[in-house]
Design a protein around this motif. Structure first.
Motif, short mmCIF file in Angstrom:
data_model
loop_
_atom_site.label_atom_id
_atom_site.label_comp_id
_atom_site.label_asym_id
_atom_site.label_seq_id
_atom_site.Cartn_x
_atom_site.Cartn_y
_atom_site.Cartn_z
N UNK A 8 0.84 -1.21 0.00
CA UNK A 8 0.00 0.00 0.00
C UNK A 8 0.88 1.26 0.00
N UNK A 9 1.92 1.24 0.81
CA UNK A 9 2.82 2.40 0.89
C UNK A 9 3.48 2.67 -0.46
N UNK A 67 2.21 10.45 -3.07
CA UNK A 67 2.37 11.62 -2.18
C UNK A 67 3.84 11.97 -2.06
N UNK A 68 4.69 10.95 -1.91
CA UNK A 68 6.13 11.20 -1.83
C UNK A 68 6.64 11.81 -3.12
N UNK A 69 6.13 11.33 -4.26
CA UNK A 69 6.55 11.88 -5.56
C UNK A 69 6.15 13.35 -5.66
N UNK A 70 4.95 13.67 -5.19
CA UNK A 70 4.49 15.06 -5.22
C UNK A 70 5.39 15.93 -4.36
N UNK A 126 4.14 -0.07 10.41
CA UNK A 126 3.36 1.14 10.67
C UNK A 126 4.30 2.26 11.14
N UNK A 127 5.18 1.94 12.08
CA UNK A 127 6.13 2.93 12.61
C UNK A 127 7.06 3.43 11.52
N UNK A 128 7.52 2.54 10.65
CA UNK A 128 8.44 2.92 9.58
C UNK A 128 7.77 3.84 8.56
N UNK A 129 6.52 3.53 8.20
CA UNK A 129 5.80 4.36 7.24
C UNK A 129 5.52 5.74 7.83
N UNK A 130 5.16 5.76 9.10
CA UNK A 130 4.90 7.04 9.76
C UNK A 130 6.16 7.89 9.83
N UNK A 172 8.76 7.73 7.86
CA UNK A 172 9.09 8.14 6.49
C UNK A 172 8.22 9.32 6.05
N UNK A 173 6.92 9.26 6.37
CA UNK A 173 6.00 10.35 6.01
C UNK A 173 6.41 11.65 6.69
#
Length: 199
Positions: free
Chosen positions: A71-72, A79-82, A130-134, A136-137
């Motif tokens: 999903x990420x 979103x990261x690309x933007x 979950x912690x890693x995605x957060x 990174x965001x």
């Protein structure tokens, strides 16, 4: 199971099978309460056996973590690309608001936000993901605000760290509102108001 002369098992390649299971599970978890979707249900939806699923993912926790990673990459990657694009600060902020409030794919909310809100239900692999995605965001948001400040596109009144956390939480709220059925224009109006402090 029979094998060909080359020793290769006939049928769908394992990689393709794994991708199919990931896409099926992601859709099921995204549109329903993850706790209500059993491994048996995923097997039935994807047309795979339970031993096959466990062979590919190790456990239910392994499957959930892999789905979240998928999903990420496939959804949150945009979103990261933007944020990494050369567009102006204001353009990026408007695009982020549009994504959170109006993008059709977010009509059911955000799978990451849903899983983050119930992280205690998950195993260690999924909690770590979950912690890693957060993390990174938040890093991407912080860089976004730092670049805007250095380019004089944003007033330096709120630290980049605080602004990143604020943006992250406002988007989480917006996705939750969309999942609850609030109209996109209402979500947009609330986000525009919330983002006004970051203009």
């Amino acid at each position: 199971m029979k094998t060909t002369e080359s020793g290769v098992r006939p049928g769908r390649p394992m990689t393709r099978n794994r991708e199919h299971v990931l896409a099926t599970a992601m859709d099921a978890y995204w549109h329903d309460d993850r706790a209500a979707v059993s491994v048996n249900a995923i097997c039935s939806l994807a047309g795979v056996s339970k031993p096959s699923l466990y062979r590919d993912f190790g456990s239910e926790d392994g499957l959930t973590a892999a789905v979240l990673d998928h999903y990420a990459q496939t959804v949150l990657g945009s979103v990261e690309a933007l944020l990494s694009s050369p567009a102006s600060y204001a353009t990026k902020l408007d695009a982020l608001i549009g994504f959170a409030s109006e993008d059709p794919s977010m009509e059911a909310g955000c799978l990451f936000v849903k899983m983050r809100a119930t992280r205690s239900r998950f195993g260690p692999q999924t909690q770590a993901k979950i912690a890693a995605i957060e993390s990174n965001a938040l890093e991407h948001y912080m860089r976004f605000f730092q670049q805007a400040a250095s380019g004089c596109e944003r007033r330096i009144g709120v630290s980049a760290e605080l602004a990143a956390v604020y943006l992250h939480e406002q988007f989480g709220l917006a996705f939750t509102q969309r999942a609850a059925g609030k109209r996109p224009d209402e979500v947009r109006a609330l986000l525009v108001l919330a983002m006004s402090v970051l203009r």
